[in-house]
Design an enzyme around this catalytic site. Sequence first.
Site, mmCIF file in Angstrom:
data_model
loop_
_atom_site.group_PDB
_atom_site.id
_atom_site.type_symbol
_atom_site.label_atom_id
_atom_site.label_comp_id
_atom_site.label_asym_id
_atom_site.label_seq_id
_atom_site.Cartn_x
_atom_site.Cartn_y
_atom_site.Cartn_z
ATOM 1 N N LYS A 123 46.851 44.487 27.734
ATOM 2 C CA LYS A 123 47.445 43.996 29.081
ATOM 3 C C LYS A 123 47.893 45.043 29.882
ATOM 4 O O LYS A 123 47.949 44.978 30.835
ATOM 5 C CB LYS A 123 48.575 43.036 28.543
ATOM 6 N N LYS A 206 38.699 36.222 24.221
ATOM 7 C CA LYS A 206 39.040 34.805 24.101
ATOM 8 C C LYS A 206 39.441 33.971 25.479
ATOM 9 O O LYS A 206 39.457 34.536 26.450
ATOM 10 C CB LYS A 206 40.734 35.130 23.207
ATOM 11 N N LYS A 209 44.579 32.371 29.983
ATOM 12 C CA LYS A 209 45.008 31.872 31.252
ATOM 13 C C LYS A 209 44.635 32.976 32.367
ATOM 14 O O LYS A 209 44.588 32.596 33.578
ATOM 15 C CB LYS A 209 46.621 31.835 31.198
#
Length: 346
Positions: A123, A206, A209
């Site tokens: 991230k 994966k 969102k």
Amino acid sequence: MNEAVQTSSTFTPRVFSGIQPSGNLHLGNYLGALKRFVDMQSDELQTLYCMVDMHAITVWQNPADLQQATRELCAGFIAAGLDPAKSILFNQSQVPEHAQLAWVFNCVARMGWMQRMTQWKDKAGKNQQNASLGLFAYPALMAADILIYHATQVPVGEDQKQHLELTRDIATKFNHDYGVDFFPITEPVIEGAATRVMSFRDGSKKMSKSDPSDASRINMTDDADTIAKKIRKAKTDPDGLPSEAKGLEERPEARNLVNIYAALADKTVDQVLADVGGKQFSEFKPMLADVAVEKLAPISTEMARLMQDTSEIDRILAHGAQQAREIASPILARTYEIVGMVGAGK
Ligand code: AQP
């Protein structure tokens, strides 16, 4: 000392888990987490499920969107089968004990532990200097979310395994440093056919969102036509379906669709392949679309209905927070007492 708090290694079984209100709930969240939350709800077991809004703000959230997403997530929880009379449903920021225990854990966890977290690396990317301090400390808050309830089991998707290991490390170090047996060593519950649902565009990533491509995921708010279209367009390979699971090795996109089918139909992968082995994707995809629509459409319809009365959702969250605080507050007081803070435990 606060006698109401359990301090032995035989902790009463208790389940905690959470989801970030950071965007639409998607099929990965549903199969990896939410469906499992519902499966674990029972009269014999205390279950707490949280909208982790404090985790969500570790990356920028528009305030109005965060409010909407938190209420929508609560509606999703209930629509999927969580019953506020059986499970404690609440948003994290209404229970300040999470943040208070997280500070203690920030002082227990080591910088090196956090630096090894793959979610931090993914991230923060190449621009770590510009990432928030909260994003770096995220796993310590997650450990606090779990341990503030002395939770013994945490249903999560495969991607959270490393954070659960860190929760266990924090509990172990706290217990060791202070010479107590106070925090349980929590078990991750990573079960079912779809513990890691992959993107429809790329079987090595994966479903998430934050993927910019809406076609990469099924959102829980998608209507039947959109679900069917996304499945029809999902990336696959040219071969037909095998009759045994070993035939899915090295075929990530095919494996993903079979796993999703199995999880939605409550079957094992072997059972699914016994039925569909030999079929082409042109035949299998409509079958998958049918089961997806059958299982997901009623949830999205119910979510939309619940969202018509957000005051009822706010009432459920406030009540859940009150119930959660009754468990969290004595555990925090005892933690402060163990750490040596004057005035704690009174
Ligand atoms: N693709 C997935 N397959 C199986 N389980 C998944 N989960 C998330 N994605 C998948 C599980 O959902 C729970 C809540 O996740 P979260 O919203 O708290 O955080 P996340 O893992 O960061 O979700 P996203 O969609 O991947 O968000 P972004 O894009 O913001 O990073 C967890 O139990 C998780 O395992």
